[in-house]
Each structure stands twice: as C-alpha cells, then as structure tokens.
Design a protein around this motif. Structure first.
Motif, PDB file in Angstrom:
ATOM      1  N   LEU A 188       0.829  -1.205   0.000  1.00  0.00           N
ATOM      2  CA  LEU A 188       0.000   0.000   0.000  1.00  0.00           C
ATOM      3  C   LEU A 188       0.864   1.255   0.000  1.00  0.00           C
ATOM      4  O   LEU A 188       0.545   2.246  -0.676  1.00  0.00           O
ATOM      5  N   PHE A 189       1.985   1.212   0.736  1.00  0.00           N
ATOM      6  CA  PHE A 189       2.886   2.373   0.776  1.00  0.00           C
ATOM      7  C   PHE A 189       3.458   2.656  -0.612  1.00  0.00           C
ATOM      8  O   PHE A 189       3.410   3.797  -1.103  1.00  0.00           O
ATOM      9  N   TYR A 190       4.014   1.625  -1.265  1.00  0.00           N
ATOM     10  CA  TYR A 190       4.629   1.844  -2.577  1.00  0.00           C
ATOM     11  C   TYR A 190       3.578   2.076  -3.664  1.00  0.00           C
ATOM     12  O   TYR A 190       3.856   2.744  -4.663  1.00  0.00           O
ATOM     13  N   LYS A 191       2.401   1.542  -3.481  1.00  0.00           N
ATOM     14  CA  LYS A 191       1.308   1.825  -4.421  1.00  0.00           C
ATOM     15  C   LYS A 191       0.950   3.306  -4.369  1.00  0.00           C
ATOM     16  O   LYS A 191       0.749   3.943  -5.411  1.00  0.00           O
ATOM     17  N   LYS A 219      -7.690  -2.238  -0.222  1.00  0.00           N
ATOM     18  CA  LYS A 219      -8.755  -1.255  -0.035  1.00  0.00           C
ATOM     19  C   LYS A 219      -9.233  -1.239   1.411  1.00  0.00           C
ATOM     20  O   LYS A 219      -9.502  -0.169   1.977  1.00  0.00           O
ATOM     21  N   GLN A 220      -9.330  -2.423   1.998  1.00  0.00           N
ATOM     22  CA  GLN A 220      -9.726  -2.487   3.405  1.00  0.00           C
ATOM     23  C   GLN A 220      -8.723  -1.762   4.288  1.00  0.00           C
ATOM     24  O   GLN A 220      -9.091  -0.991   5.179  1.00  0.00           O
ATOM     25  N   ARG A 221      -7.438  -2.023   4.043  1.00  0.00           N
ATOM     26  CA  ARG A 221      -6.386  -1.385   4.838  1.00  0.00           C
ATOM     27  C   ARG A 221      -6.373   0.124   4.601  1.00  0.00           C
ATOM     28  O   ARG A 221      -6.169   0.914   5.534  1.00  0.00           O
ATOM     29  N   ASN A 641      -1.396  11.299   4.432  1.00  0.00           N
ATOM     30  CA  ASN A 641      -1.599  10.743   5.769  1.00  0.00           C
ATOM     31  C   ASN A 641      -1.232   9.262   5.805  1.00  0.00           C
ATOM     32  O   ASN A 641      -0.576   8.796   6.739  1.00  0.00           O
ATOM     33  N   ARG A 642      -1.654   8.520   4.781  1.00  0.00           N
ATOM     34  CA  ARG A 642      -1.344   7.090   4.735  1.00  0.00           C
ATOM     35  C   ARG A 642       0.158   6.857   4.610  1.00  0.00           C
ATOM     36  O   ARG A 642       0.726   6.002   5.304  1.00  0.00           O
ATOM     37  N   MET A 643       0.801   7.586   3.730  1.00  0.00           N
ATOM     38  CA  MET A 643       2.229   7.373   3.513  1.00  0.00           C
ATOM     39  C   MET A 643       3.042   7.708   4.759  1.00  0.00           C
ATOM     40  O   MET A 643       3.998   7.005   5.091  1.00  0.00           O
TER      41      MET A 643
END
Length: 655
Positions: A188-191, A219-221, A641-643
């Motif tokens: 998810l980070f690299y995406k 998507k859930q994460r 925020n996610r990254m």
C-alpha cells in the motif's frame, strides 16, 4: 546365442522317432531348472544317460560325439549366464539413477566444502546470498501452509555459534495488526508512492500470477488508515487537526527514542513551514507542514515534512495565507506543551520559509521596499555599511519587536514606518527571532546575483546594445558565446540566451541547486573574460562565497569566524560592484547569519529543501491522481496521511 537343435537321426528304428524331437536345451531344462547350477560334469551325465530313442541322429551323422556336444553346450550356457548377469547389473544401475533423480537435491549441497563466507570475493558473496535465499524460500512454502512466514533472518559468524537458536513466533492479536501484515502495508505504501491505480494493481496480480494480497485487502487497509485521520475543509482547501497530527508524530518519535525522555523535562523543537507551488498553468497550491527538528537528518527531507494542510490559492499574498491558516492559527495558540505517556513535553515552535513567505507571514512589505529586512529595521540604502551592526534580538541594534509592530500599524498615518503594514499571521505565538532564514534560498539568490553580474559583464565586453539590436545571434558576441560553451563543456550546464524583442531584454533560465554547485566548482572566470583587470579579485569573491556556504553546510564555523568571513566577503564585493547592488539576502548573509548560528548552532536543520521536494511530489500526485475535481485536495491529503503513517510502522526498526 540360439541353441541349435541336434537333428541327427539314428540309422535304426525310424518308427520310434518322436514327432517333436527334443533339443539339448529342453533336456537340460527338464533335468535342472536353474541353468546357473549346471556344470560340465552334470551336462556329461545328462547326455550319457539318454538312449538313442531320445536323441535322434541324422542319416549322415551315424555316430554321436558326446564330448564335443558337451563342450559346445557348456560354452553356450556360460555365454548366456554372462549375458543375464550383465542385464541384471544394467537394470540395477538404471534403478539407482532413477531413485537419485526422483529424490530432491538440497540447496545445502551447493555450499559444502567451500571457503568461509568472509573469505570469498564480493561476486561469490552475492551468489551465496542468492543460494541462502533459495534455501529459506523452500522452507517458507512449508511455513505458509501453517499460516506463518519468515519476516527476517539473522546469520552470525561461526564463532558465535549457539546450540539452541532462538525461534520467535508472534501471536495473531489485534494489537499486532500492523506487524502481522508487512506485505499489505509495504504494498500500500509503494502503491501510493508511485501512484499505481487499483485497476493496474489488480491486472498486475492476475495477469502475472503474483502471490500478493488482493486489491480488496489493500482497499480495506486503506479505508482503515483513512478513518484514523479527520480531514476538515475551509473555503481554501483541506487540513487536519494540528494537535492531533502533532500527537501522532511525537508519540511515534517518543516510542523510538525513549532514552531521550529519561529526564524530568524534555523539549521538542517543531519547525513550521509553508510554500506555494504551481501545478500546471492554472493551479497553485500552498503546502503547510511541520518537521520535528529533533529527528535530525530526516527533518531535512520530504519524508520528514508532515503535511497539515493543502490549499488552493490564486496568489501567494497576505489575504490568501490568512484565509488558509485561520482555523489552524486558532488551534495553534493553545499548544504550548503536550503529554506523552504521562510525561509533559515542552514544545518550541519556529517558522522557516523563503523571503516572500516570511515577509507575508510577519505582515511586512516585500523585498523591494525601503525596509525589506525581516529581522531588523535597516534601510536598504544602508545595506552596504558594515560599520553599523544590526541584530535579530538586541533592541539597541535595531531588531524588530511584536509590540512595536502592533503599535506602528495602529497609528493613523499614511506612511508605513519600517515596513510594517499588517498584523503578523501567527501574532505573538512565534517570536521574530524564531523566523529562521532558509540557507537554500540564500545560496540560490546570492549565486543568481553573481551569475547575472557575470553575464552583464560579458554583454559590456561584447558591446551588446539592447536598444539598438534587431536580430540576436549568439556567435556574434564572443564573450557570451564563450560563457555558453564553457558552461556546457566544463560544468555540464545548458544555459541558452534568448532575445525578447517586445521587452528588448536578454533572458535566460535560473539554475537549480546541483547546477549551482557545478558552476562554482568548475567555472574559471579567466576562461570567459580573461582581459578583465580585476579578474583575480572577482574569482576570489566567487570562491570565498562558495567556501563559506560549504563550511556552514558542514557546520564547521562558529559564529565569530562566520561573522568575520562574511564581512570580508562583502568588503571585496563592494570593491567591484556598486553599493546599490547589495540585496536583502546579502544583508542577511553578512549581518544576521552568524547570529542564527550562535542561537541555533546547526542552521541547516531549518532549511526548506524537504519542503521544496514535497512541492514536486504534490505536482506528481495531482496529475497522477484519479480525481482532479472538487475532492482532489482531499485525495492528496488522504494519500499523504497514509504514507506518513505507513512509513512510521513499516520502516521503523522497532517494528
């Protein structure tokens, strides 16, 4: 070898002849089933015991030679026994080979009887590392069938051999959710980092048959992490709670550096930053961030700049900035200290930006006004005078104060005294001495002035009359052409000069940081304007400036040495160029830089290089985002925020 039939008939009783005469082989097989047990003596006994009616003879061969028949028969049987033995031996060898092929060969056999890992060359080490990975990959297939996976392997020298190595298996509890799914978090980070769409990720997994988590799990994460941050909106853009974001980042810093919080009191230094960036031709964004100076080198990078808000502005002016930060300023006033794990942490705030943003934030006039300095009340006509000392903290040496600022703007006079014209955006929360000069922009702007002066000198040497020229060809101007070719050949800089007939000016682009470094390191002015009389002094001005910048970058100068070096530099500069050419950045370089070094030691901790890189990332995220309409800024804020969160849990050594 085939056994020939003995078909010789006896001359006597023909009627007694059997319709199917027996051969010697059949006689032998009847007497003894195992040919391997036959000997020459046993064969002779069998043949001598048979009567004439049993073994017929031909009419030509009246007598039967028993000795010769025994010899021939024994040779035949010996040859057959040898052949059978060789066939059995061949079958045995084939079976052994087949068993070896069917049994899996271990990767461990490839590293038996080798030199020590520390004795082989680098190429062999790489090969051994691949072999070791293949060995553990085989084990990983078995572990995955048990719901486990290998997350890390530590190999020690043989001197540290332990009889019982440690085996650690984490329990699948909810508290360890972020640690149990490194694949989902990493992907998810690299995406997000490379702006890979959901459709592209799903196609990549299906078409390439990759054993990676499905897009549904990502998507859930993603939804789970987005729910951790409350995003607010105002008329200019989106933002998050400054206090909540500070708590999250400071808690992460506390968990990773608990040794620093052993004392009763602890102070953390927070640098706020803001900068505008153009996204294409029709959109301009303002990024508002903070960094934790205590994080050291990370605070100087884009990853160390934590986004508080992203706003859309038309112009980078006082009104727009005030609208963007209005809610954040109200929240900011109440944050003086913070509590982490029942420990009170004191917070000290700073603000660092380029000259324009600093002036707008303080409510001062621009850099071309009569009193442009951010920190003191020095008039621009006195920038050249190094006999007068100016300060950022001493009132007797002309420093600005918040009280004087408010008192001046409240006077009902038309004259804007000392450049005060609006109330500071951050009011009195941040003292003026904590508005820090940015070393990156100081270096770029002063080096621009030196390069522009050099180009102007080349134009004068070529008698370049801008008012009389009708057509511009660089080859007609020797010094300009030489400068362009020298920059390309020695500095690897492509600088093109362009004549604009409408404005009747010669234009060229600004150089970026790495190009400026190559310019000072490789350009010799004698290659461009060798006939100049004061060429040695001019080269000294260039070399001394770059030398001071490098020493400050490496934090190798104390405040007193820096003060003396900068004063000597401006003295040499004024021997060639007029007083009016001294810019506000040069004034800050000479009069205030040594004070910042004295107050804060490593001034590089406050530079805006990481924020400038974040501006480039903003452009990338906007154009690669799937939503460029009303919620584009919210999508960018969610991604940042996610990254930031995933970077802290994925690349944290304690996790």
């Amino acid at each position: 070898m085939k056994v020939k039939k003995i078909s010789s008939f006896m001359s006597g009783d023909i009627s007694a002849i059997s319709p199917k005469p027996k051969t010697i082989k059949s006689l032998l097989s009847n007497e003894c089933s195992n040919e391997s047990n036959l000997t020459r003596k046993s064969i002779t006994k069998i043949l001598s015991s048979t009567n004439s009616s049993t073994i017929p003879c031909s009419s030509t061969d009246i007598s039967f030679d028993l000795g010769k028949s025994v010899e021939i028969t024994s040779k035949i049987l010996e040859a057959r026994i040898e052949s059978d033995k060789s066939k059995e031996a061949g079958k045995k060898i084939k079976n052994e080979i087949k068993v070896k092929q069917e049994s899996p060969t271990s990767k461990l056999t490839k590293i038996v009887k080798r030199k020590s890992y520390y004795e082989v060359c680098q190429r062999q080490k790489i090969r051994l590392q691949h072999t070791i990975k293949e060995i553990f990959a085989e084990s990983n297939h078995f572990l995955r069938s048990l719901g486990l996976c290998i997350s890390g392997i530590e190999l020690n020298p043989i001197e540290l051999d332990e009889c019982d190595f440690q085996l650690k298996i984490r329990p699948p509890t909810s508290e360890a959710a972020d640690k149990l799914g490194p694949n989902v978090n990493n992907l998810l980070f690299y995406k997000d980092k490379h702006s890979i769409s959901d459709v592209a990720y799903d196609d990549l997994k299906k078409m390439c048959h990759l054993e990676i988590p499905s897009i549904f799990k990502l998507k859930q994460r993603r939804t789970e992490i987005n729910s951790m941050f409350q995003i607010y909106e105002n008329e200019m853009g989106v933002y998050v709670s400054l206090k909540d974001k500070l708590l999250l980042r400071l808690q992460n810093y506390y968990d990773n550096n608990q040794d620093e919080f052993l004392g009763e009191e602890r102070t953390l230094h927070i640098k706020l930053g803001a900068d505008g960036t153009n996204i294409g031709r029709n959109l301009k964004l303002l990024n508002f961030t903070f960094t934790i100076i205590n994080e050291g080198a990370k605070a100087k990078t884009a990853n160390g700049n934590y986004t508080i808000g992203i706003f859309e502005i038309e112009n980078e002016n006082y009104e727009a900035i005030t609208k963007c930060l209005k809610e954040l300023i109200d929240e900011f006033r109440d944050i003086e200290h913070i509590t982490l794990n029942e420990k009170q942490i004191n917070l000290v705030f700073y603000f660092a930006a380029d000259w324009k943003m600093l002036a707008q934030s303080l409510g001062l006039q621009s850099a071309n006004s009569k009193y442009p300095c951010i920190w003191c009340k020095c008039c621009k006509d006195e920038f050249y005078d190094i006999e007068k000392e100016w300060s950022i903290t001493d009132v007797n040496k002309g420093c600005r104060t918040h009280e004087e600022h408010i008192r001046t703007i409240n006077l009902n006079t038309k004259e804007l005294k000392f450049g005060y014209y609006r109330e500071p955006i951050f009011q009195d929360i941040i003292p003026i001495s904590r508005y820090i000069i940015d070393m990156l922009h100081l270096y770029l702007r002063i080096s621009d002035n030196l390069l522009n002066s050099l180009i102007k000198d080349c134009c004068e040497a070529d008698n370049f009359d801008m008012s009389a020229i009708s057509k511009f060809e660089i080859t007609q101007y020797v010094h300009l052409d030489t400068l362009q070719n020298t920059l390309r050949s020695k500095c690897n800089i492509r600088l093109m000069f362009q004549w604009v007939p409408e404005t009747r000016k010669l234009n060229w682009r600004d150089l970026v940081g790495p190009e400026k470094n190559r310019l000072f390191e490789n350009l010799r002015l004698e290659d461009v304007i060798p006939e100049r009389k004061d060429l040695v002094l001019l080269q000294k001005i260039w070399d001394d400036f770059y030398s001071i910048i490098k020493l400050v970058r490496n934090n190798e100068l104390n405040s007193d040495d820096l003060k003396q070096r900068t004063r000597d530099w401006i003295t040499d500069y004024l021997k060639i160029y007029p007083r009016t050419s001294v810019t506000p950045y040069m004034h800050a370089f000479v009069s205030h830089l040594h004070e910042f070094v004295f107050l804060y030691q490593d001034i590089n901790a406050f530079n805006c290089q990481g924020l400038e890189k974040l501006n480039d990332i903003s452009t990338n995220q906007y154009f690669k985002g799937t939503n460029k309409r009303s919620s584009a800024l919210r999508q960018m804020m969610d991604k940042r925020n996610r990254m930031e969160y995933l970077a802290s849990i994925t690349f944290n050594p304690n996790n």
